[in-house]
Design an enzyme around this catalytic site. Structure first.
Site, mmCIF file in Angstrom:
data_model
loop_
_atom_site.group_PDB
_atom_site.id
_atom_site.type_symbol
_atom_site.label_atom_id
_atom_site.label_comp_id
_atom_site.label_asym_id
_atom_site.label_seq_id
_atom_site.Cartn_x
_atom_site.Cartn_y
_atom_site.Cartn_z
ATOM 1 N N ASP A 180 0.634 -1.202 0.011
ATOM 2 C CA ASP A 180 0.127 0.103 0.083
ATOM 3 C C ASP A 180 0.819 0.791 0.113
ATOM 4 O OD1 ASP A 180 -2.213 1.569 -0.170
ATOM 5 O OD2 ASP A 180 -3.363 0.782 1.176
HETATM 6 C C1 NOJ Z 1 -4.109 4.219 -0.090
HETATM 7 C C2 NOJ Z 1 -5.329 3.474 0.178
HETATM 8 O O1 NOJ Z 1 -4.912 2.342 1.266
HETATM 9 C C3 NOJ Z 1 -5.244 2.368 -1.262
HETATM 10 O O2 NOJ Z 1 -6.643 0.959 -0.990
HETATM 11 C C4 NOJ Z 1 -5.469 3.208 -2.372
HETATM 12 O O3 NOJ Z 1 -4.722 1.994 -3.434
HETATM 13 C C5 NOJ Z 1 -3.762 3.501 -2.148
HETATM 14 N N1 NOJ Z 1 -3.868 4.362 -1.728
HETATM 15 C C6 NOJ Z 1 -3.254 4.401 -3.801
HETATM 16 O O4 NOJ Z 1 -4.219 5.388 -3.830
#
Ligand code: NOJ
Length: 745
Positions: free
Chosen positions: A283
């Protein structure tokens, strides 16, 4: 066999062989390419950077990123979209020594140009075809805008509505959540990766992110393996079985170990036991965040721990790009480990056809045509109306909904009545989105002879009461009031945890002021999560829970209000009476001291200041017609492990409108080596019936359906008694039966 049938049978038999041959072909292309790659170039493939749109706390320097792309130091970008931009940036990647194309990823969560209801809302449709179709259209639009890969579906089970991200998932249940995970993956990925109307899906966030302590986003998770295997992992497994090309790990620690460096999750379960062939992306910044977690001493250590644990691509941490080459040189990371990660990523680039044509998703004429396709709006309307939950419709007898179109006066009131942005919800892609139909606009265009007046009453957070007098005056002149209240779009989603999930601002007060006029009040509520609204629940004449319904939201709401669409949705998540009851799920345990009589709870598993029951139970949702359940039969009282039985019953539409009922099958394993919940959803069907129509509905029950993970985490069913329940909601069981599973012979 006819000639045609023989050819079809032959083709079906050949398909796996062809797929195998294609796999082998890609493998050898990947191997040949990797032979030419330096360690630095390999590491580059693991580096993912955001473009100018940001969806997290970025530290990237855009100009430096562009330079790195030319040097082959970037494998993937997120937040770059549109044919013009993706082409321009892909062109830079093709200037690198080995001309390896970039992957473009994006959070396409519930639509791209056309906005569909937020995932939790769509989940209330319990309609796998509509959900698949919504994901397919989102993919079609995104793929036409140069995107190869969506960071969706979020398949995290969530039982805590304080957590703002309940909005992005399928709710509280593993069984329903697994079905929805499959539908979404199929929708995004289509029949085959590489078709330019599909994108790669991501099952996220692996794992247990939805169980953050106290519903506070990014917080730690402490959970038994029993819960993990039984409730939180099944939707991931379902997504994997449906072919999800990638997984994203999560920000949280799980029992003390960050998911990003979690060997148990990513290696033991995902890559070894489940044999996942795709790649894992971290993530955003989750590799770097292992330093503040107290799990890695610095960024270099974080890089080593992440890749060794099976996290392949690094989103926005700069950990691998800065440190992995050294770690390989010093032996902290094996070349084999690096190669495995790189191989997984390159494989997907080949599978998408990017080596044949790196611009194949970035074609201006397709972008223009697909983004203007009018059928997308029709699909958005279809799923939006299927998502609207009729929570309440009058007291006994008097039903204020559907509204009449005859000459009457309808006052549309409330801070969200003419809102547009708030109908879209969070996680929409910035830029040129489809126009949104507001609730007021929808009502006006559907009202027939009825006269529609409007008063906003307050700003969209309802921060003041200055406009209340005018709203009350407008209501007083009307025959019926439609009050649109709720959360604004920016109160649900990532980093939007709330300790207070009642209606923001003075909205309850507004309701009370309107109620005092004595007019019937129909509440339409917008939200990304279950809210707490006890006064409205008790005193409103009718309530439609609209979630964030998307571009066609206003038309969907109007169709339901005027009865052009008979509501059929059911809650995919429990609505508590208060934050104090959270976490609350229908699949609770009986305990040794269950409440059998709410009036006598002394020394029972109860609260002294609240009943245990929720405000609205999982599976609840009303219709404008009535359904009668009768005639339950179970084809056998006993069943050996190799047998199956059929449970059947009659469902009749006994009301005055055609309608759809979502029938739900629950069971309880009465005595087991690990205590079982009082109810577990094990089946559902959506049945559409004309007025007066009756149909026999059947479910097949086999050993698999009776199985669970025992204390050794072994999946299987135990002999003994099961209670079977079918009904209209988890708290509205209409027919019950019993089944005995016999021991194996
Ligand atoms: C953080 C989020 O938790 C995730 O779900 C997302 O895909 C990413 N950022 C990218 O934006």
């Amino acid at each position: 066999m006819t000639m045609k049938k023989t050819t079809l049978a032959l083709a079906a038999a050949l398909l796996p062989l062809l797929a195998h041959a294609q796999d082998a072909q890609i493998e050898s292309k990947v191997a040949a390419l990797m032979k030419q790659m330096t360690v630095a170039e390999k590491v580059g493939q693991l580096h993912q950077i955001s473009g100018r749109l940001v969806t997290g706390p970025t530290s990237s320097d855009y100009a430096a990123t562009l330079a790195d792309i030319r040097l082959g130091k970037v494998g993937s970008m997120l937040n770059v979209k549109g044919v013009a931009d993706t082409r321009a940036i892909q062109a830079l990647a093709l200037q690198s020594r080995l001309h390896i194309p970039l992957l473009f990823g994006q959070d396409v969560i519930h639509g791209y140009r056309t906005v569909f209801p937020v995932p939790l809302g769509e989940s209330a449709s319990w309609d796998m075809e509509a959900i698949e179709q919504s994901a397919h259209i989102a993919a079609r639009e995104a793929a036409a805008a140069g995107i190869h890969w969506t960071f969706a579906p979020m398949v995290d089970v969530a039982r805590d509505p304080r957590w703002g991200r309940v909005m992005e998932g399928a709710g509280e249940d593993a069984f329903l959540g697994s079905a929805i995970a499959r539908a979404r993956v199929h929708g995004f990925q289509g029949k085959q990766l590489g078709a330019t109307d599909s994108v790669m899906a991501t099952a996220k966030h692996f794992a247990a992110y939805g169980a953050a302590v106290a519903g506070r986003d990014y917080n730690a998770v402490d959970m038994s393996n029993q819960q993990l295997f039984e409730v939180y992992l099944p939707p991931f497994k379902a997504a994997l079985d449906a072919g999800a090309a990638t997984f994203m790990n999560s920000f949280n620690t799980l029992n003390g170990i960050p998911a990003t460096a979690n060997v148990f999750l990513q290696r033991d379960i995902l890559k070894n036991s489940w044999n996942f062939k795709g790649f894992v992306v971290s993530d955003w910044g989750s590799v770097r965040e292992m330093v503040p977690h107290g799990y890695a001493s610095d960024l270099a250590d974080a890089s080593v721990k992440a890749i060794n644990a099976g996290s392949d691509m690094d989103m926005e941490s700069y950990a691998h790009i800065k440190h992995l080459e050294d770690a390989v040189k010093s032996g902290k990371v094996n070349m084999k480990t690096l190669d495995d990660a790189v191989r997984r990523i390159l494989y997907k680039k080949f599978e998408l056809g990017l080596f044949d044509d790196p611009y194949r998703y970035s074609v201006a004429s397709r972008e223009k045509a697909v983004l203007a396709d009018p059928s997308h709006r029709a699909a958005a309307l279809d799923v939006a109306q299927k998502s609207l939950v009729l929570l309440k419709n009058g007291a006994a007898g008097a039903k204020p909904l559907p509204l009449s179109r005859a000459a009457q006066k309808i006052a549309v009131i409330g801070p969200l009545a003419d809102a547009r942005r708030d109908l879209e919800g969070g996680w929409v892609v910035e830029g040129d989105r489809a126009p949104v139909v507001s609730i007021l606009e929808g009502i006006r265009s559907h009202a027939g002879k009825a006269e529609v007046s409007y008063a906003p009453a307050c700003d969209n957070h309802c921060s003041g009461t200055e406009g209340f007098a005018e709203a009350v005056a407008t209501a007083s002149k009307a025959d019926v009031v439609v009050l649109a209240v709720g959360e604004t779009w920016d109160l649900s989603g990532e980093a939007k945890s709330r300790t207070d999930i009642t209606l923001p601002g003075h909205q309850e007060q507004l309701f009370a002021a309107l109620k005092a006029t004595g007019k019937p009040i129909v509440v339409v509520m917008l939200a990304g999560r279950p809210l707490v609204f006890n006064t409205i629940a008790e005193q409103a004449d009718a309530i439609v829970y609209a979630w964030f319904p998307g571009s066609e939201g206003g038309n969907a709401v109007a169709n339901v209000l005027f009865g052009d669409y008979n509501p059929s949705a059911k809650l995919p998540i429990t609505f508590p009476r208060s934050v104090g009851q959270i976490p609350l799920s229908y699949a609770q345990y009986n305990t040794g001291r269950p409440v059998t009589d709410e009036k006598n709870v002394v020394y029972k598993s109860a609260y002294i200041d609240s009943v245990n029951t929720p405000r609205y139970a999982f599976g609840h949702g009303l219709s404008y017609t009535d359904f009668k359940y009768s005639g339950l039969t179970i084809s056998g009282k006993e069943m050996s492990p190799s047998q199956q039985v059929t449970l059947s019953f009659d469902l009749a539409n006994t009301g005055k409108a055609e309608g759809t009922e979502i029938v739900q099958l629950y069971l309880r394993d009465m005595v087991a080596s690990v205590v079982r919940p009082v109810k577990e959803l094990k089946g559902f069907q959506k049945i559409h019936l004309q007025v007066g129509e009756q149909r026999r509905v059947s479910f097949t029950i086999d050993r698999e359906l009776l199985s669970f993970f025992n204390s050794q985490l072994v999946w299987g069913a135990e002999a003994g008694d099961f209670k079977l329940m079918v009904g209209s909601a988890s708290d509205d069981s209409r027919l019950e039966g019993a089944l005995k599973l016999l021991p194996p012979k």
